[in-house]
Design a protein around this motif. Sequence first.
Motif, mmCIF file in Angstrom:
data_model
loop_
_atom_site.group_PDB
_atom_site.id
_atom_site.type_symbol
_atom_site.label_atom_id
_atom_site.label_comp_id
_atom_site.label_asym_id
_atom_site.label_seq_id
_atom_site.Cartn_x
_atom_site.Cartn_y
_atom_site.Cartn_z
ATOM 1 N N ASP A 1 0.831 -1.201 0.000
ATOM 2 C CA ASP A 1 0.000 0.000 0.000
ATOM 3 C C ASP A 1 0.865 1.251 0.000
ATOM 4 N N ALA B 1 0.390 7.195 -6.202
ATOM 5 C CA ALA B 1 -0.753 8.104 -6.227
ATOM 6 C C ALA B 1 -0.287 9.528 -5.910
ATOM 7 N N GLU C 1 -8.290 8.565 -3.810
ATOM 8 C CA GLU C 1 -8.019 7.146 -3.586
ATOM 9 C C GLU C 1 -8.520 6.771 -2.192
ATOM 10 N N LEU D 1 -7.457 3.248 -0.682
ATOM 11 C CA LEU D 1 -6.024 3.211 -0.385
ATOM 12 C C LEU D 1 -5.704 4.005 0.862
#
Lengths: 213, 231
Positions: B39, B46, B60, B63
């Motif tokens: 992650d 990201a 996101e 996430l």
Amino acid sequence: MAGQSDHSLSIFSAAEVEFIAEDEMIEIVPNIRMDALNLLCGDFGPFLPQIPCKVPLWLAVALKKRGKCSIRTPDWMSVEKLTQVLEAERESPREFQPLPFHYVEISRLLLDHAHDDIPEVYMVRSLIEDIRNVRFHKVESGLETISGRTYAVKLKNLSAMEVNLVRPFMVRVLQAFDKHDSPETVQQADASASKRPQVVDRGLRVSLSCVTC
Amino acid sequence: MRRRGGRSASGLKERKKRDRMESWEEEGSGGGERERKTDVEAMREAWRREKAAPELLEFEGELVRRLREQIQLQEDGDEDDDQDLLSSLRHMDLDRALFLLKSYLRLRLSKIQAHLFFYASTSAQLLSPQEHLFCQRSLHATSRHLHRSLLSLLPPHYQSLSRQSTSSDHDDMLHPPHLDTFVFCKPNTHVGPLQLDDLGDDIVDLVVDDLYVLRYKSVTALVRTGRIDLI
């Protein structure tokens, strides 16, 4: 956060570029025994004395600073390889040699914190500086060729730090040319509608580096 | 960093450790293999995308939520560190993850602030609920301030925030995000020829892993589907 850089021109600060580079994997040789590390960014270890293993660069530097390991210099940082790269850079004025994307940051961190692990460190340091100078000189001369008709630029093999250095200027330049040139292009096209459309008016793509297959 | 001291019984410690391992396996960050992304890696990508893009990208949410959970577990699990080295390494890792998360959220907030009107009326997908709230509140505060300090003193036809005067036929005081800017990008799959714009038939052949500087408008769709990385 005090160190936050401005987003309006997609600007990364040098520290942020180094942050990204610190996640690159590198091989270390620990001199201690340590259990496996279960970190958010992955699991590493267990660490046994004299058994090499791969960890992220930030972890390697942290362990090295505490004297818990030695860092194995990556293959591309040897004197032979760097000399080859430097010669090739000098020979081709419009092309960049393939180097790891984060070569600047990785070499900077290793030279600063692990200079005793690098064979012929003075030579390596001076070679890398020369390579950086030659490449940046190429970037600068390439920038001079950007004209008002540039719609896209191709920069094969440029590294992260070099991209970051040149980004603000290049983005502004391309935007400025775009703003000042497009109305003229439209007017010219209208005026010369009877003539055959010229390729020149549609904008040339300028490559800063040629591609040789 | 919150420390619970030595108060917890060893049974609780074991359970916590087990929970941590399980959630890591679920999230795909165990084992150190590179096939499944952690992650933290996904967050880093990201963050990079968001920084390089001139407009606000989709939030996101999943996430961010997962990363917060992992960070929380890691912080809670701090009490069983007896070695200085292990504990400082864990802190470094935690700090790195926290930096990514914080920077991502602050980056988005500053983008929203730059174009309050525009993002106030966009779909919920783009903004998280908290960001939406932030946007509404900022907009309200800004409008009120402008109105009180300036607009109410102007002649009646010119008091609108979004139009120059009541005779304007559209919101000419508002500027949407500037999508014409150029971005550095690298295709990570084969893309082939890309039409640059509608004006001409400029085609750029995009080769994998080569670096290009292109107009953001031309590559928006490719960025959204992840076929091109913003550098």
